[in-house]
Write an enzyme that holds these catalytic residues in place. Sequence first.
Site, PDB file in Angstrom:
ATOM      1  N   TYR A  68       0.832  -1.203   0.000  1.00 60.85           N
ATOM      2  CA  TYR A  68       0.000   0.000   0.000  1.00 60.85           C
ATOM      3  C   TYR A  68       0.872   1.259   0.000  1.00 60.85           C
ATOM      4  CZ  TYR A  68      -4.643  -2.101   0.822  1.00 60.85           C
ATOM      5  OH  TYR A  68      -5.831  -2.775   0.690  1.00 60.85           O
TER       6      TYR A  68
ATOM      7  N   GLU B 215      -8.596  -4.189   9.228  1.00 65.74           N
ATOM      8  CA  GLU B 215      -7.314  -3.962   9.883  1.00 65.74           C
ATOM      9  C   GLU B 215      -7.464  -3.052  11.093  1.00 65.74           C
ATOM     10  OE1 GLU B 215      -2.815  -2.266   8.864  1.00 65.74           O
ATOM     11  OE2 GLU B 215      -4.466  -1.911   7.466  1.00 65.74           O
TER      12      GLU B 215
ATOM     13  N   ASN C 270      -3.423   8.367  12.927  1.00 69.03           N
ATOM     14  CA  ASN C 270      -4.532   8.745  13.805  1.00 69.03           C
ATOM     15  C   ASN C 270      -5.155  10.081  13.412  1.00 69.03           C
ATOM     16  OD1 ASN C 270      -3.995   6.393  15.121  1.00 69.03           O
ATOM     17  ND2 ASN C 270      -3.602   7.311  17.126  1.00 69.03           N
TER      18      ASN C 270
END
Length: 398
Positions: A128, A244, A384
């Site tokens: 990715y 995930e 985050n």
Amino acid sequence: MDLNYSPADDAFRADIRAWLEANLPDALRDKVLNHKRLNRDDYASWHALLGKRGWSAPAWPAEYGGPNWNVTQRHIWDEECARLGAPTVLPFGVSMVAPVLMKYGSEAQKRRYLPRILDGSDWWCQGYSEPGSGSDLASLRTRAQRVGDHYVVNGQKTWTTLGQHADMMFCLVRTDSGAKKQEGISFLLIDMKTPGITVRPIVTLDEDHEVNEVFFEDVKVPVENLVGDENRGWTYAKYLLGHERTGIARVGQSKRELAFLKQLALNRKKNGKPLLHDPLFGAKVASLEIELMALEITVQRVVANEAGGRGPGPEASMLKIKGTEVQQGLTELMYEAVGPLAAPFDVPFLEGERAHSIAGDDDAAPLAAYYFNYRKTSIYGGSNEIQKNIIAQMILGL
């Protein structure tokens, strides 16, 4: 919404705990509980042992060889494995690409890859992230051009976890450079032995070779290795990331590490008393424990929702944020508890080549490396900050 465990759930937990206590090898348990490094053979041997029992893929339905456990049973399994110090089953095959194949893959892909994921024959890695394209994954530049019955792939992936061992990669590639960023991406399965692939190690601050750079130079990938439809890879990528991020919460592991932290602080003295009884340090531990309790209840709510047929939505982002914050908080307090005793860096001890640390404190010796390694948790799986944007958009409508 009932967050209590039923008698059947309690019986399931007892059975799982008994099997783990009888079958988890002591050497593996010691490595996990004492923060030592696991190698490829450790992961492979545990996967094989679980496979013999039919438990290597707890979330899989029976039609693909899984145990057909419900979401509550899977949650209990994760808790008990973490509590007793079992290694995690690497997620890349079992928990990440497999659900995508089950939902979007062709029948031929399911027949070929799922059995080999289940028994551990194939080791998978994730393609990715790229240089300059991590949390903004839609900006990826690795290209795949269709030429006859193949795609020709050129580009670079980075932070490829355990890619040095991988047999296969599930990879996001750009197949339409003229489309909107998200709409021109496809999902390919790439054999890592294909000519033109180069894997270069990235040795991290803790002197561990866990991640890699992967380069593609005119790599030929058969068209039948395209998952789903061309240019719809973003849909499949989001589906995978939802799985995930839910798993990243790791409540069971954090509960185990909280117990380790408390014992560590009981064994350390400040002004002649256990460090855990120091008001300031004790308050930090208590605050973190409250955060963990709230996280656990939130996970149970998500589990209850899934048991009712509702899949994870933006809640997955919430679990990812708070789960990784708790994990990092635990490593910070462990490091604080032992102070300079964590400074000696003993790689042979971390890798199991020496029974005891040269510094003489086996509990403290791994904690610096453990702390630095866990700086990554708030970044991988989508940073985050990105997760907060998702919550703002999907829940608050901002």
